[in-house]
Write a protein that holds these residues in place. Structure first.
Motif, PDB file in Angstrom:
ATOM      1  N   ARG A 137       3.313   3.149   1.828  1.00  0.00           N
ATOM      2  CA  ARG A 137       2.798   4.060   2.633  1.00  0.00           C
ATOM      3  C   ARG A 137       1.444   3.309   3.250  1.00  0.00           C
ATOM      4  NH1 ARG A 137       1.878  10.431   2.513  1.00  0.00           N
ATOM      5  NH2 ARG A 137       0.802   9.199   4.988  1.00  0.00           N
ATOM      6  N   ASP A 138       1.078   2.776   4.258  1.00  0.00           N
ATOM      7  CA  ASP A 138       0.108   2.333   5.017  1.00  0.00           C
ATOM      8  C   ASP A 138      -0.709   3.452   5.364  1.00  0.00           C
ATOM      9  OD1 ASP A 138       1.293  -0.300   5.131  1.00  0.00           O
ATOM     10  OD2 ASP A 138       1.882   0.122   7.849  1.00  0.00           O
TER      11      ASP A 138
ATOM     12  N   GLN B 124       6.482   4.091  -2.179  1.00  0.00           N
ATOM     13  CA  GLN B 124       7.135   3.723  -0.627  1.00  0.00           C
ATOM     14  C   GLN B 124       6.348   2.852   0.082  1.00  0.00           C
ATOM     15  OE1 GLN B 124      10.282   3.618  -1.054  1.00  0.00           O
ATOM     16  NE2 GLN B 124      11.105   6.343  -1.342  1.00  0.00           N
TER      17      GLN B 124
ATOM     18  N   TYR C 116       3.674   8.283   9.142  1.00  0.00           N
ATOM     19  CA  TYR C 116       4.311   7.254   7.736  1.00  0.00           C
ATOM     20  C   TYR C 116       4.643   6.018   8.751  1.00  0.00           C
ATOM     21  CZ  TYR C 116       5.547  10.867   4.596  1.00  0.00           C
ATOM     22  OH  TYR C 116       5.337  12.014   3.407  1.00  0.00           O
ATOM     23  N   GLN C 117       3.430   4.761   8.300  1.00  0.00           N
ATOM     24  CA  GLN C 117       3.317   3.455   8.702  1.00  0.00           C
ATOM     25  C   GLN C 117       4.193   2.614   7.569  1.00  0.00           C
ATOM     26  OE1 GLN C 117       1.806   2.563  11.862  1.00  0.00           O
ATOM     27  NE2 GLN C 117       1.605   0.414  11.379  1.00  0.00           N
ATOM     28  N   HIS C 118       4.668   1.710   8.060  1.00  0.00           N
ATOM     29  CA  HIS C 118       4.978   0.546   6.862  1.00  0.00           C
ATOM     30  C   HIS C 118       5.357  -0.757   7.692  1.00  0.00           C
ATOM     31  CE1 HIS C 118       6.573   4.291   4.731  1.00  0.00           C
ATOM     32  NE2 HIS C 118       6.857   4.491   6.034  1.00  0.00           N
TER      33      HIS C 118
END
Ligand SMILES: *Cc1c(COP(=O)(O)O)cnc(C)c1O
Length: 374
Positions: free
Chosen positions: A219-220, A217, A225-227
């Motif tokens: 994920r940074d 997914q 949860y950062q994208h």
């Protein structure tokens, strides 16, 4: 009803459940964990690449390879036409355009002459292909020397679809280790299985870490949860990787069994006029995932369909060779470079039951059918 004989069904080696129990006992029931890590390491070391990412399917592996190579909407990607649709579908997931290449007669895989014609033709139209997807059908390696040298010359990366060719050799090097990317499938019908699963192989560490990032997914690196990218849920479960670790222990045995099945058919059929086996290139060693023949009805007196129906009546599975992608309704408008080879193979070709679960009684049944036929 006679017992069913399958084309190629799952065949557990015996140690798979030990690994599954271990996953349960340690509660690693997730798409990550020690079995996944070990399965990646063992497969990479077997095939001879430095890195590998275990994924939910071979199709997912091809998709990620295309994304990492920067394939975007409107780009063109060259793909072998004579294959299963999963080789080509991910090109369309990227809204890119597949350009199909027909086969040569010596391996039934991508024709290097047509490949070069196609690359030149696309470049002259201002559309340099972004990648070439080559397939090792039924385990028989394609002409990798020629294909690699053409792709090198035009600086186009290769995605090597070795889904059917785990354990096959080309000049003593494993299939799946030639392209910028190699892909494997562990679907239920393949030479070893995790019930469903795949692997992306590469010698480029950055490619594989990007694949792991995209497959979880995207994920940074942040506590929340950062994208910054679109991600996918493409990782392999730790439970299924346990099946894979068990299956790896019998891979060499399965390759041996598949070759024995092939030799059984050679003994049974090579004297019959009009029957020809998938040719093997010198310096290659197919894993013989499926034994495939062509039947020339004029000489044999019966057609591919005749034999398929006779086997089917006895509850024995066989199947026509892949219908080429350039003849599929969904790919009608895709550019194709064609010489008629794969269309003819599709008309006359049959995959014979190549199941490593077959016992002496099963071989006798098949033998008796052949005997009554000829
Ligand atoms: C099985 C197969 C795939 C797809 O693998 P999955 O794991 O089923 O997604 C791709 N290419 C070829 C040639 C295959 O036979």
């Amino acid at each position: 009803m006679n017992k069913k004989i399958w084309l190629s069904s799952p065949n557990m080696g015996g140690e798979e459940l030990t690994y599954i129990h271990e996953a349960f006992d340690t509660n690693w029931i997730a798409p990550l964990g020690p079995h996944v890590n070990n399965f990646e390491k063992e497969v990479a070391s077997y095939v001879g690449t430095t890195h590998a990412a275990a994924l939910s399917s071979g199709t997912a592996a091809i998709h990620l390879a295309l994304i990492i190579l920067g394939v975007k909407a409107g780009d063109e990607v060259i793909c072998q036409s004579f294959t299963f649709s999963a080789s080509a579908n991910p090109i369309v997931y990227q809204q890119a355009v597949p350009v199909f290449i027909d086969s040569e007669k010596e391996t039934w895989n991508m024709d290097p002459v047509l490949l070069e014609t196609a690359i030149k033709g696309r470049i002259s139209k201002g559309k340099k292909p972004k990648a070439v997807i080559v397939v090792h059908l039924y385990g028989q390696p394609a002409k990798m020397d020629e294909i690699t040298s053409i792709c090198k010359h035009y600086d186009i990366p290769i995605i090597e679809d070795a889904a059917e060719a785990l354990g096959s050799l080309y000049q003593n090097k494993m299939a799946g280790s030639f392209g910028q990317f190699g892909i494997l499938s562990f679907n239920g019908n393949k030479i070893i299985t995790t019930s469903g699963g795949g692997m992306l192989l590469s010698d480029n560490e950055n490619y594989i870490s990007e694949a792991r990032f995209l497959a979880t997914q995207a994920r940074d690196d942040a506590p929340h949860y950062q994208h910054s990218h679109i991600g996918y849920n493409y990782r392999m479960s730790n439970v299924l990787a346990g099946i894979g670790l068990g299956q790896l222990k019998v891979l060499e045995k399965r390759v041996k069994q598949k070759n024995e099945i092939y030799r059984f058919y050679v003994k049974e059929l090579s004297e019959i006029p009009g029957i020809h086996f998938q040719p093997e290139l010198k310096n290659t060693k197919s894993n013989k995932w499926l034994t495939a023949v062509t039947i020339d009805a004029i000489h044999s007196g019966f057609s591919r369909e005749d034999l398929r129906h006779i086997l089917n009546k006895e509850n024995i599975e066989s199947r026509p060779l892949w219908k080429p992608m350039h003849l599929q309704p969904i790919f009608q408008s895709a550019p194709a470079y064609v010489n008629g080879t794969s269309e003819k193979l599709f008309q006359n070709g049959l995959c014979l039951p190549s199941d490593t679960n077959m016992n002496q009684e099963d071989f006798s049944r098949i033998h008796n059918i052949f005997k009554s036929l000829f």
